[in-house]
Motif scaffolding. Structure first.
Motif, short mmCIF file in Angstrom:
data_model
loop_
_atom_site.label_atom_id
_atom_site.label_comp_id
_atom_site.label_asym_id
_atom_site.label_seq_id
_atom_site.Cartn_x
_atom_site.Cartn_y
_atom_site.Cartn_z
N THR A 1 0.19 -1.29 -0.09
CA THR A 1 -0.20 0.14 0.24
C THR A 1 0.84 1.11 0.29
O THR A 1 1.68 1.45 1.28
CB THR A 1 -1.53 0.26 1.24
N VAL A 2 0.53 2.01 -1.02
CA VAL A 2 1.47 3.12 -0.75
C VAL A 2 0.32 4.47 -1.00
O VAL A 2 -0.73 4.41 -1.87
CB VAL A 2 1.99 3.23 -2.71
N ASP A 3 1.30 4.96 0.09
CA ASP A 3 -0.24 6.92 -0.27
C ASP A 3 0.76 8.07 -0.62
O ASP A 3 2.30 8.28 -0.56
CB ASP A 3 0.02 7.54 1.60
N SER A 4 0.04 8.56 -1.04
CA SER A 4 0.76 9.87 -2.05
C SER A 4 1.32 11.01 -0.94
O SER A 4 0.89 11.36 -0.08
CB SER A 4 -0.41 10.56 -3.10
N PRO A 5 2.12 11.80 -1.08
CA PRO A 5 2.94 12.42 0.12
C PRO A 5 1.55 13.26 -0.08
O PRO A 5 1.74 14.63 0.91
CB PRO A 5 3.50 13.75 -0.63
N LEU A 6 0.26 13.61 -1.13
CA LEU A 6 -0.94 14.88 -0.76
C LEU A 6 -1.59 14.27 0.19
O LEU A 6 -2.64 14.39 -0.54
CB LEU A 6 -1.00 15.73 -2.00
N ILE A 7 -1.51 13.12 0.94
CA ILE A 7 -3.02 12.65 1.28
C ILE A 7 -3.24 13.59 2.42
O ILE A 7 -4.58 13.60 2.35
CB ILE A 7 -2.66 10.93 1.57
N VAL B 1 8.44 1.25 -4.89
CA VAL B 1 8.65 2.13 -5.86
C VAL B 1 7.79 2.06 -7.41
O VAL B 1 7.93 3.39 -7.97
CB VAL B 1 10.09 1.61 -6.71
N TYR B 2 7.08 1.32 -7.31
CA TYR B 2 6.19 1.54 -8.50
C TYR B 2 5.09 2.12 -8.35
O TYR B 2 4.99 3.23 -9.02
CB TYR B 2 5.73 0.34 -9.48
N GLY B 3 4.88 2.31 -7.11
CA GLY B 3 3.73 2.72 -6.99
C GLY B 3 4.11 4.13 -6.65
O GLY B 3 3.04 5.45 -7.13
N GLN B 4 5.39 4.79 -5.95
CA GLN B 4 5.63 6.31 -5.93
C GLN B 4 5.64 6.57 -7.10
O GLN B 4 5.26 8.21 -7.34
CB GLN B 4 6.82 5.89 -4.97
N ARG B 5 5.95 6.05 -8.05
CA ARG B 5 6.23 6.69 -9.35
C ARG B 5 4.77 7.10 -10.27
O ARG B 5 4.56 7.67 -10.91
CB ARG B 5 7.17 5.37 -10.60
N TYR B 6 3.92 5.89 -9.72
CA TYR B 6 2.62 5.62 -10.48
C TYR B 6 1.96 7.53 -10.11
O TYR B 6 1.71 8.66 -10.74
CB TYR B 6 1.26 5.27 -9.78
N PHE B 7 1.79 7.72 -8.89
CA PHE B 7 1.58 9.23 -8.52
C PHE B 7 2.14 10.30 -9.14
O PHE B 7 1.64 11.38 -9.77
CB PHE B 7 2.11 9.71 -6.86
N SER B 8 4.33 10.38 -9.67
CA SER B 8 4.32 12.17 -9.81
C SER B 8 3.90 11.54 -11.46
O SER B 8 4.16 11.93 -11.82
CB SER B 8 6.05 11.60 -9.47
N SER B 9 4.53 10.03 -11.87
CA SER B 9 3.48 10.80 -13.28
C SER B 9 2.06 10.04 -13.76
O SER B 9 2.06 11.43 -14.41
CB SER B 9 4.22 9.02 -14.28
N THR B 10 1.42 10.29 -13.02
CA THR B 10 0.19 10.38 -13.47
C THR B 10 -0.90 11.38 -12.59
O THR B 10 -2.00 12.01 -13.70
CB THR B 10 -0.89 9.65 -12.90
N LEU B 11 -0.07 11.94 -11.68
CA LEU B 11 -0.83 13.01 -10.42
C LEU B 11 -2.44 12.57 -10.79
O LEU B 11 -2.89 13.45 -10.68
CB LEU B 11 -0.61 14.54 -11.72
N CYS B 12 -2.79 11.81 -10.36
CA CYS B 12 -3.43 11.35 -9.71
C CYS B 12 -4.04 12.05 -8.17
O CYS B 12 -5.03 11.74 -8.33
CB CYS B 12 -3.76 9.86 -9.39
N GLU B 13 -3.05 12.80 -8.09
CA GLU B 13 -3.99 13.03 -6.67
C GLU B 13 -4.15 14.29 -6.37
O GLU B 13 -3.96 14.68 -5.63
CB GLU B 13 -1.87 12.36 -5.25
N LEU B 14 -4.01 14.53 -7.19
CA LEU B 14 -4.19 15.90 -7.58
C LEU B 14 -6.35 16.77 -7.89
O LEU B 14 -6.00 15.78 -9.21
CB LEU B 14 -3.11 17.26 -9.09
N VAL B 15 -6.45 17.19 -8.01
CA VAL B 15 -7.88 17.68 -8.10
C VAL B 15 -8.07 17.81 -9.55
O VAL B 15 -7.16 19.03 -9.95
CB VAL B 15 -8.23 18.98 -7.57
N GLU B 16 -8.88 17.40 -11.02
CA GLU B 16 -9.45 18.32 -11.18
C GLU B 16 -9.27 19.25 -12.21
O GLU B 16 -10.62 19.45 -11.26
CB GLU B 16 -9.83 17.23 -12.30
N ASN B 17 -9.15 20.53 -12.87
CA ASN B 17 -9.32 21.48 -13.15
C ASN B 17 -9.44 21.93 -14.64
O ASN B 17 -8.19 21.65 -15.46
CB ASN B 17 -8.63 22.46 -12.73
#
Length: 265
Positions: free
Chosen positions: A217-223, A249-265
């Motif tokens: 389980t990997v948490d976003s730095p923005l959680i 490592v895959y999970g950490q890269r997933y956040f940085s590459s997809t930006l899925c932890e950011l609100v869509e605007n």
């Protein structure tokens, strides 16, 4: 998203970020960054940043950093502001188009200059100046290039353009606050993810060897920026993932590459 240009390092925890652009004037990025992340030590004056603007990625350089209680407030200007520190010899043209005077300006800069200059304005005027900054020659007053030829000064990284209609040509209507009848901005959290439950099944390598399932389980730095946790389960098929460490490592890269932890605007 904001990055340190050197190393293309994402500043995931930056918040309260804002870009302000005024016609032929201010073009500035401001944001806050928490002291809990050691990257704040890299945010110093003259450091270059990359940030998303309305019309693609822009480059800025930091000119002021204020340390406050728990965060630093960072102010950065678009790189074309550096033209304030490039001196020109003499620019002297008589009844020429915008492109001709911009070419003359480029040729008069006293030292090597990374900027390019362009104009689509066909009106003809006379311009004479010497021993001033390139930016003063461009926009200082009514006797400057923009003051006589008119138009909008459009700054796109190291390209400086004086366009007859900068808003239409460069989709900058909102930034220039002109020709805009209405504006609607929508934010949604439909695809927000701040916690990933990752699982991969590793096939047995020999006959009779059972498949092995690994999970992390990997948490976003923005959680902690959200009142709720937005979690999702992902089945991973990446061949480079062979154990729990590489899955993490895959999970950490997933956040940085997809930006899925950011609100869509």
């Amino acid at each position: 998203m904001i990055y340190l240009k050197d190393g293309n390092i994402p500043l995931n925890l930056a918040y309260d970020d804002d870009i302000v652009q005024e016609a032929n004037s201010t073009y500035q990025l401001a944001f806050k960054f928490p002291l809990t992340d050691g990257k704040w030590n890299l945010l110093k004056k003259e450091v270059f940043l990359l940030a998303d603007d309305l019309h693609d990625e822009q480059e800025f350089f930091i000119f002021e950093v204020k340390k406050a209680n728990g965060y630093v407030q960072v102010y950065a200007k678009q790189v074309a502001t550096l033209l304030n520190y490039y001196s020109v010899n003499t620019v002297s043209v008589d009844r020429v188009s915008g492109q001709t005077v911009m070419t003359a300006l480029a040729g008069s800069v006293k030292r090597n200059c990374p900027f390019t200059f362009f104009s689509d304005i066909m009106d003809r005027y006379t311009f004479n100046v010497s021993n001033v900054s390139a930016m003063d020659a461009l926009v200082k007053d009514k006797h400057s290039i923009s003051g006589q030829w008119g138009g909008d000064l459009v700054r796109d990284k190291y390209q400086v353009k004086l366009l007859k209609n900068g808003g239409i040509e460069n989709e900058s209507l909102f930034m220039y606050k002109k020709n805009l009848g209405s504006y609607e901005e929508t934010e949604n959290i439909n695809n927000l993810k701040t916690r990933l439950h990752l699982k991969k099944t590793i096939k047995g390598q020999s006959e009779g060897e059972a498949d092995r399932v690994i999970a992390v389980t990997v948490d976003s730095p923005l959680i902690n920026q959200y009142s709720q946790i937005y979690e999702t389960d992902i089945e991973v098929n990446d061949q480079d993932v062979t154990d729990e460490a590489s899955l993490l490592v895959y999970g950490q890269r997933y956040f940085s590459s997809t930006l899925c932890e950011l609100v869509e605007n």
